[in-house]
Every structure is written in C-alpha cells, then in structure tokens.
Enzyme design. Structure first.
Site: not given
Ligand SMILES: Nc1ncnc2c1ncn2[C@@H]1O[C@H](COP(=O)(O)OP(=O)(O)O)[C@@H](O)[C@H]1O
Ligand SMILES: O=P(O)(O)OC[C@H]1O[C@](O)(COP(=O)(O)O)[C@@H](O)[C@@H]1O
Length: 313
Positions: A251-252
């Site tokens: 997500g980041d």
């Molecule tokens: N297993 C995966 N396979 C392919 N792309 C991925 C996968 N996981 C994440 N992504 C990519 O990263 C983006 C953000 O991932 P997501 O898991 O939705 O965000 P977050 O980490 O904020 O929960 C997705 O919209 C997609 O483009």
């Molecule tokens: O600031 P928050 O919401 O407590 O999240 C911190 C955690 O989120 C993360 O950035 C991961 O975030 P995402 O998987 O949602 O991209 C970790 O690296 C970190 O430890």
C-alpha cells in the site's frame, strides 16, 4: 518536491520462522530491520523512483537515531522533529507458507510542546512542497483532528494532500478535502461499517468517501488490483498474477507511485499503472517498502486499466 510526513515511524523488524507455534519457543531463521512506518516506506520508494523526497515527522531515542542513520545511508533528505520519548518497533513474522503476522506498537506519547515544534518545522518546508503525503497512525495523545489541520494547511498553501490513514483520524480529515486517499477493503469496512464484496459495493463505498470530502479515492484490493474514482470517472485496475513473498508495504509503495506520478503530471491511466506496478514489485520482494525499477517497468506494461461507465448510479 514531495514531502512525506510520518508521525509514527518505526523500526520494522521482520522475523522468518518455519511456523508459529503459540506458547512454544520460536527459533528465528533470519531477521531484517528497516526504517519503517508507512510514511518512511513511501519515502524510500519515492527515492528509488528517482525523486528527492523530504521525510518529516517525529523521531526520538535510540530507535530514532537508528532510523536517521538509515535514512542518511540511503541519502534521503530528512527534517524530523526531535522528541524525548522512544520511537517504536513493529514486528512482522513471516512463516514458511508466507503467512505474515504483524505486531504494531502504539508509539511514543506526544505533548503540546512537541506539536508546537513540529508546526514550526512544517512551516519551514511548505514553500518548496508541491505534494504532502501523510501516512500511518498518530503517536499517542495526538488530537484526532490533526490530519484535518494538516489538510487545511495544505489547502491554504496550494499543496496536494495525499492521506493514507484509517479509522476516525481519516473520517475527520476528509473534511479538509484531501486530494487522494487510499483505504483498503478492511479500512473501508471499519470506516463505513459496510460490506464490500462486489465491484458495485466497492464503487458505492468510493462514492460515499467522495461525498465525505475526498477529491480522489483509490480502494486497493491486494492481488485483485484497485478501483479508483473521482466525481467524473471510475477506473478498474487488474494486476497480473505474481509470486508475492511479502505484501506488507505494498500500500505504501502504491502511494509512492501515485505521488511521483502526480508530481510528474501523468494522466490517470499512466498514474494507475505506476501506482500498481510499485505495489506489485513491493509484494514480490521480502524487504518492506522496497521496489526494483526493472520490475516496476515490466509490470507497468502488464497492469490493465479500464474506465467504467457507471458514475452517479
Ligand atoms: N499479492 C499481490 N499480487 C499482485 N499485486 C499486489 C499483491 N498485493 C498487493 N499488490 C499491489 O499493491 C497494491 C496495494 O496493496 P494492498 O494490499 O491493497 O494495500 P495495503 O498494503 O494498504 O493493504 C494493490 O492494489 C496491488 O496493485
Ligand atoms: O502507522 P501504522 O498504521 O501503525 O502502520 C505501521 C506499519 O504499516 C506498515 O507500513 C505496512 O503498511 P501497509 O502494509 O498497509 O502498506 C509497516 O511497515 C508498519 O510497521
């Protein structure tokens, strides 16, 4: 310049174990510590994409020193506000079957003096900031409307405000009309208390968030890609099937892709290609908040972006 605000950075510690046996002694097969917290992951990926981002927020104690040192090694510009309390650790345990279990500490307690110092530091970088990204949780004791205050500062200074946070902090901040938000499915459920299984339900949730004040909404759906919408258009993004090894930080990385694409004035289709290819590349690498440029370029061509004809119904 892209300025990235991480109120609550962390040393992200990753442990690999064969499998977690609750109540048993665990032998760790490998470890990795990185400068993390959502905003620092965004910062590192912006740097890999070729920008010169500035990292701001709070840092304190030995962990704060460690993070500063790591950022300096990566030649990432930073101007953190020093606090007396210790910056947190977050732990991500990855098993052989690639199940990931995260433990996120709450972080330090912030007082009024810290906020006053931060506001002066923020003020000093506004002029050169075109995009301000704020990512992650508040530290303890921060006012719930603080992201809204930051959003209004951006509005008054003609800065695009990209916000990636969750819960009440996000809900309140929507009143400052952030340029872009990126909740995932869990965050939407928590925020709107609705189920989002079908595409229609996801779009409905996005329209609600626009109504609540966001200018653009990206709902990220992991391996299922994302839905992106604003008051004029809705897009569906499909991503290729890949071998994901650690999706923490995807997500980041997506937010980093958005920030860089917006700074470079990409049109929506190319913006979505860049954002998703960064998320994909992060998922394919064990390190959190890390992408490889050759993978980003490869997946840029494979991400499918489709404009949907379904707004306002
Ligand atoms: N297993 C995966 N396979 C392919 N792309 C991925 C996968 N996981 C994440 N992504 C990519 O990263 C983006 C953000 O991932 P997501 O898991 O939705 O965000 P977050 O980490 O904020 O929960 C997705 O919209 C997609 O483009
Ligand atoms: O600031 P928050 O919401 O407590 O999240 C911190 C955690 O989120 C993360 O950035 C991961 O975030 P995402 O998987 O949602 O991209 C970790 O690296 C970190 O430890």
């Amino acid at each position: 310049m892209i300025t990235i605000l991480t109120f609550n950075p962390s040393i992200d510690r990753m442990y690999r174990v064969n499998s977690i046996g609750i109540g048993e002694v665990q032998r760790v097969t490998s470890t990795k510590a990185t400068a993390g917290g959502k905003g620092l992951n965004v910062t590192k990926v912006c740097k890999i994409l070729g920008e010169e981002p500035l990292a701001i927020g709070f840092l304190g104690g030995f962990n704060g020193e460690y993070i500063k040192n790591e950022l300096n090694k990566l030649e990432i510009k930073n101007k953190f506000t020093a606090i007396n309390q210790e910056t947190r650790n977050c732990l991500n345990i990855i098993e052989d079957n690639l199940t990931s279990t995260e433990f996120l500490e709450k972080g330090p307690v912030i007082d009024d003096q810290d906020l006053i110092k931060f506001e002066a530091d923020l003020e000093s970088v506004l002029e050169e900031t075109k995009i301000l990204v704020a990512s992650g949780s508040y530290c303890q004791n921060m006012p719930i409307d603080y992201y809204k205050i930051i959003g209004n500062i951006c509005k008054n200074n003609n800065i695009k405000f990209i916000l990636d946070t969750s819960g009440e902090a996000l809900k309140v901040a929507l009143e400052s009309n952030p340029y872009l938000i990126k909740p995932n499915a869990d965050e939407i459920k928590q925020l709107l208390n609705i189920n989002i299984e079908s595409k229609e339900e996801i779009i409905y949730a996005g329209l609600k968030l626009l109504e609540m004040g966001a200018q653009n909404v990206c709902i990220s759906l992991g391996k299922d890609g994302m839905i992106y919408l604003n008051n004029d258009e809705v897009y569906e993004v499909k991503v290729p099937k890949v071998e994901a090894v650690n999706t923490v930080g995807s997500g980041d990385s997506t937010i980093a892709g958005f920030s860089v694409g917006i700074l470079r004035s990409y049109d929506t289709i190319n913006l979505l290609k860049l954002a998703n290819s960064c998320g994909i590349s992060n998922a394919m690498n064990i390190e959190t908040g890390f992408v490889k440029l050759d993978e980003v370029e490869k997946y840029y061509e494979q991400v499918q972006v489709k404009k949907l004809e379904c707004i306002n119904n």
